[in-house]
Design an enzyme around this catalytic site. Structure first.
Site, PDB file in Angstrom:
ATOM      1  CG  HIS A   1     -84.421 -44.674  12.052  1.00 61.44           C
ATOM      2  ND1 HIS A   1     -83.641 -44.096  13.015  1.00 61.44           N
ATOM      3  CD2 HIS A   1     -83.557 -45.205  11.143  1.00 61.44           C
ATOM      4  CE1 HIS A   1     -82.368 -44.283  12.717  1.00 61.44           C
ATOM      5  NE2 HIS A   1     -82.290 -44.948  11.582  1.00 61.44           N
TER       6      HIS A   1
ATOM      7  CB  SER B   1     -79.018 -43.724  11.163  1.00 54.47           C
ATOM      8  OG  SER B   1     -79.541 -44.792  11.878  1.00 54.47           O
TER       9      SER B   1
HETATM   10  C1  GCU Z   1     -79.458 -50.031  12.983  1.00 54.70           C
HETATM   11  C2  GCU Z   1     -78.564 -49.852  14.184  1.00 54.70           C
HETATM   12  C3  GCU Z   1     -78.480 -48.390  14.619  1.00 54.70           C
HETATM   13  C4  GCU Z   1     -78.151 -47.503  13.441  1.00 54.70           C
HETATM   14  C5  GCU Z   1     -79.086 -47.778  12.299  1.00 54.70           C
HETATM   15  C6  GCU Z   1     -78.704 -47.072  10.999  1.00 54.70           C
HETATM   16  O1  GCU Z   1     -80.780 -49.775  13.350  1.00 54.70           O
HETATM   17  O2  GCU Z   1     -79.031 -50.675  15.198  1.00 54.70           O
HETATM   18  O3  GCU Z   1     -77.486 -48.240  15.614  1.00 54.70           O
HETATM   19  O4  GCU Z   1     -78.179 -46.161  13.834  1.00 54.70           O
HETATM   20  O5  GCU Z   1     -79.058 -49.144  11.977  1.00 54.70           O
HETATM   21  O6  GCU Z   1     -77.605 -46.585  10.842  1.00 54.70           O
HETATM   22  O7  GCU Z   1     -79.532 -47.075  10.102  1.00 54.70           O
END
Ligand code: GCU
Length: 422
Positions: free
Chosen positions: A403, A262
């Site tokens: 995710h 992420s």
């Molecule tokens: C949020 C953000 C993403 C990121 C994610 C994370 O969802 O919008 O861009 O990748 O956090 O790092 O958990």
């Protein structure tokens, strides 16, 4: 004949001007390009026709462009001083050992980074290594009570976090994400550090803590328009960890993969683009600001990310919020900077926020640079299929689900690393 070769030199070398960063124009003067910029065309419009031009001109130019307009400039490398601060020789029924090294780097006062190094035992030679940036502290990666609890600012989404402080309940809270025993069983070492050691991920006043204030120039008290944001700082931390591993020699740094999830996947791709020691780059579900295109507005947009997380990029990137078409690159150029090294984009079907299809298109758009350099890139005709790893040098993986990082993801990372490191 001599006059002719002069002419060739004038025609081919002179127009390919490498602009210094100070000469890059303000955002409002950048041309609008609704389509993806061609990674093999220089900022001045001239085409890269030789490997040498790629290495000497386009590669440094792209590195500068990404830093100038998006991530901010990394400071120069700084010397690392390390000391062993904890260890346990009996992990996973004696199959592995772990050590913690405290790494000091940067100007006086820069907060140290704690590196957890987990090594398989009884192998011939030194093992290949995954360097991993973690979200919830080294003590969350293993359940072993001997790993010291993280004591600095603690990321609020971590299990066991109380008011940004790690409680004993956070111990082992991410063990099922890191799958350290699987990594060891496959013959790899894992070197991991907590991202908050480098820069706490705080939206407000980000430049008052972590590494940033220690790198200010004399008299500076605020970030400049092109100074490094948090993503760049986490990448810088990964680079210093690799410096240490090279020195320490207990892992094979010629066979090194970097992995992050992420926001830490964004840092992983940026770190990989700038550092050729990283032989396999695995930004997992990195999405906007990492592996997904900035153009086309699918999933998270540039405007949205800059609004929600103003500290991740430099203070110039928000100028593109409503005019992403002015960006002189897109994220396929960051992949191209990794060429000829292996890059795996891994995703989850339900994580549309990270635009998995757009990510696949970034690999396709980076592929011509790999071919240009004389190596294979994305397997011709490859299509994303759930649960099936595309393990070509530009690799892709998408699985059902959400995710997060799970054991299936690690199986894909390890299979990909076996293919490209062993
Ligand atoms: C949020 C953000 C993403 C990121 C994610 C994370 O969802 O919008 O861009 O990748 O956090 O790092 O958990």
């Amino acid at each position: 004949m001599r006059a002719f070769s002069y002419l060739v030199v004038v025609v081919f070398v002179f127009p390919m001007a490498l602009l210094s960063a100070a000469e890059f124009p303000p955002v409002s003067e950048l041309p609008i390009s609704p389509e993806l910029p061609d990674a093999l065309v220089m900022f001045d419009g001239s085409r890269v026709t030789t490997n040498e031009q790629w290495e000497q001109r386009r590669r440094p130019e792209l590195k500068a462009l990404f830093q100038h307009y998006m991530y901010g400039y990394l400071p120069p490398k700084s010397a690392v001083r390390a000391s062993l601060t904890a260890e346990n020789d009996d992990l996973f029924d004696g199959k592995a050992t772990w050590k913690i090294f405290t790494l000091h780097y940067g100007p006086e006062g820069t907060p140290p980074l704690e590196l957890l190094l987990i090594l398989p035992k009884g192998q011939k030679g030194v093992p290949p290594v995954f360097v991993g940036i973690n979200f919830c502290g080294n003590h969350s990666v293993l359940t072993d009570p001997k790993v010291p609890l993280e004591t600095s600012w603690y990321y609020g989404n971590c299990p066991g976090c109380k008011d940004n402080v790690a409680s004993e309940e956070s111990r082992g809270g991410q063990a099922d994400r890191w799958n350290a025993e699987m990594i060891i069983d496959r013959g790899y070492a894992l070197a991991t550090f907590y991202y908050g050691d480098v820069d706490p991920d705080k939206r407000e006043n980000d430049f008052t803590d972590g590494v940033h204030p220690h790198f200010f120039k004399p008299g500076q008290s605020e970030p400049g328009k092109h100074d490094w944001g948090a993503v760049a700082a986490w990448a810088y931390g990964a680079h210093r960890v690799i410096d240490f591993l090279e020195e320490n020699q207990s892992v094979d740094t010629k066979r090194l993969a970097l992995v992050g999830h992420s926001r830490l996947g964004k840092a992983t791709l940026f770190a990989g683009a700038l550092d050729e020691r990283i032989k396999v780059v695995i930004p997992h579900q990195a999405g906007c600001g990492g592996t997904a295109p900035n153009r086309f507005n699918v999933g998270e947009s540039v405007e949205r990310i800059n609004t929600s997380f103003p500290h991740w990029f430099n203070d110039t990137f928000p100028e593109f919020n409503r005019q992403v078409e002015r960006l002189p690159f897109d994220q396929h150029c960051l992949v191209a900077l990794c060429a000829p090294r292996a890059v795996l984009f891994s995703n989850a079907e339900e994580d549309q926020w990270a635009d998995p299809n757009g990510q696949f298109n970034m690999l396709k758009a980076a592929d011509p640079v790999y071919r240009f350099l004389g190596v294979d890139g994305l397997r011709p005709g490859a299509k994303p299929e759930l649960g099936k790893l595309i393990d070509s040098r530009l690799g892709y993986y998408i699985r059902p689900g959400k995710h997060t990082v799970n054991a299936d993801d690690w199986k894909a990372f390890l299979d990909f690393a076996d293919r490209h490191l062993k």
